[in-house]
Design a protein around this motif. Structure first.
Motif, PDB file in Angstrom:
ATOM      1  N   PHE A  97       0.839  -1.183   0.000  1.00 30.10           N
ATOM      2  CA  PHE A  97       0.000   0.000   0.000  1.00 30.10           C
ATOM      3  C   PHE A  97       0.873   1.232   0.000  1.00 30.10           C
ATOM      4  N   ASP A  98       0.383   2.264  -0.634  1.00 31.40           N
ATOM      5  CA  ASP A  98       1.160   3.492  -0.711  1.00 31.40           C
ATOM      6  C   ASP A  98       1.059   4.341   0.554  1.00 31.40           C
ATOM      7  N   THR A  99      -0.070   4.224   1.269  1.00 25.58           N
ATOM      8  CA  THR A  99      -0.240   5.044   2.467  1.00 25.58           C
ATOM      9  C   THR A  99      -0.717   4.187   3.634  1.00 25.58           C
ATOM     10  N   GLU A 100      -0.490   4.686   4.817  1.00 25.79           N
ATOM     11  CA  GLU A 100      -0.952   4.019   6.030  1.00 25.79           C
ATOM     12  C   GLU A 100      -2.481   3.920   6.035  1.00 25.79           C
ATOM     13  N   ASP A 101      -3.149   4.977   5.593  1.00 28.63           N
ATOM     14  CA  ASP A 101      -4.618   4.971   5.563  1.00 28.63           C
ATOM     15  C   ASP A 101      -5.161   3.878   4.645  1.00 28.63           C
ATOM     16  N   GLU A 102      -4.532   3.680   3.497  1.00 22.82           N
ATOM     17  CA  GLU A 102      -4.961   2.613   2.580  1.00 22.82           C
ATOM     18  C   GLU A 102      -4.762   1.237   3.220  1.00 22.82           C
ATOM     19  N   ALA A 103      -3.637   1.051   3.875  1.00 23.96           N
ATOM     20  CA  ALA A 103      -3.339  -0.228   4.519  1.00 23.96           C
ATOM     21  C   ALA A 103      -4.330  -0.506   5.642  1.00 23.96           C
ATOM     22  N   MET A 104      -4.627   0.494   6.445  1.00 25.15           N
ATOM     23  CA  MET A 104      -5.562   0.310   7.554  1.00 25.15           C
ATOM     24  C   MET A 104      -6.975   0.034   7.042  1.00 25.15           C
ATOM     25  N   ALA A 105      -7.387   0.716   6.004  1.00 23.60           N
ATOM     26  CA  ALA A 105      -8.715   0.490   5.431  1.00 23.60           C
ATOM     27  C   ALA A 105      -8.834  -0.936   4.896  1.00 23.60           C
ATOM     28  N   ALA A 106      -7.807  -1.416   4.224  1.00 25.76           N
ATOM     29  CA  ALA A 106      -7.824  -2.779   3.697  1.00 25.76           C
ATOM     30  C   ALA A 106      -7.828  -3.800   4.825  1.00 25.76           C
ATOM     31  N   ALA A 107      -7.029  -3.574   5.853  1.00 20.09           N
ATOM     32  CA  ALA A 107      -6.977  -4.494   6.993  1.00 20.09           C
ATOM     33  C   ALA A 107      -8.325  -4.553   7.697  1.00 20.09           C
ATOM     34  N   GLU A 108      -8.945  -3.394   7.910  1.00 23.05           N
ATOM     35  CA  GLU A 108     -10.237  -3.365   8.577  1.00 23.05           C
ATOM     36  C   GLU A 108     -11.322  -4.029   7.739  1.00 23.05           C
ATOM     37  N   ALA A 109     -11.322  -3.814   6.444  1.00 21.77           N
ATOM     38  CA  ALA A 109     -12.322  -4.454   5.577  1.00 21.77           C
ATOM     39  C   ALA A 109     -12.150  -5.971   5.601  1.00 21.77           C
ATOM     40  N   HIS A 110     -10.906  -6.427   5.562  1.00 19.95           N
ATOM     41  CA  HIS A 110     -10.633  -7.867   5.570  1.00 19.95           C
ATOM     42  C   HIS A 110     -11.071  -8.500   6.889  1.00 19.95           C
ATOM     43  N   ILE A 111     -10.675  -7.909   8.008  1.00 22.02           N
ATOM     44  CA  ILE A 111     -11.002  -8.498   9.310  1.00 22.02           C
ATOM     45  C   ILE A 111     -12.500  -8.408   9.590  1.00 22.02           C
ATOM     46  N   ARG A 112     -13.157  -7.364   9.097  1.00 23.19           N
ATOM     47  CA  ARG A 112     -14.615  -7.239   9.258  1.00 23.19           C
ATOM     48  C   ARG A 112     -15.323  -8.374   8.507  1.00 23.19           C
ATOM     49  N   ALA A 113     -14.865  -8.674   7.297  1.00 19.87           N
ATOM     50  CA  ALA A 113     -15.467  -9.755   6.506  1.00 19.87           C
ATOM     51  C   ALA A 113     -15.239 -11.105   7.184  1.00 19.87           C
ATOM     52  N   LEU A 114     -14.044 -11.328   7.719  1.00 20.90           N
ATOM     53  CA  LEU A 114     -13.768 -12.570   8.433  1.00 20.90           C
ATOM     54  C   LEU A 114     -14.665 -12.720   9.656  1.00 20.90           C
ATOM     55  N   ALA A 115     -14.796 -11.661  10.446  1.00 21.69           N
ATOM     56  CA  ALA A 115     -15.626 -11.713  11.652  1.00 21.69           C
ATOM     57  C   ALA A 115     -17.089 -11.952  11.292  1.00 21.69           C
TER      58      ALA A 115
END
Length: 67
Positions: free
Chosen positions: A1-19
């Motif tokens: 990811f180019d930015t911290e915000d992009e990385a955090m958004a992707a991580a949150e979307a992934h973990i939300r889908a898993l949960a």
């Protein structure tokens, strides 16, 4: 990811889908998902540097009622 915000958004979307998937398998179809994050940064020569982030999702919900 180019930015911290992009990385955090992707991580949150992934973990939300898993949960959500795990909550559905456990028997609820209307899970409430809460996200907590612990972000570690370091300041080097006056500049903020992202080190790591721990993202935790907690899903809660009532079981489906059989009809």
């Amino acid at each position: 990811f180019d930015t911290e915000d992009e990385a955090m958004a992707a991580a949150e979307a992934h973990i939300r889908a898993l949960a959500a998937g795990l909550a559905e398998r456990a028997g609820t179809d209307q899970a409430r998902i809460e996200i907590a994050r612990d972000i570690r940064v370091a300041t080097i020569e006056g500049e903020r540097s992202f080190v790591e982030a721990i993202v935790v999702a907690t899903a809660t919900g009532r079981p489906r009622i059989a009809s």
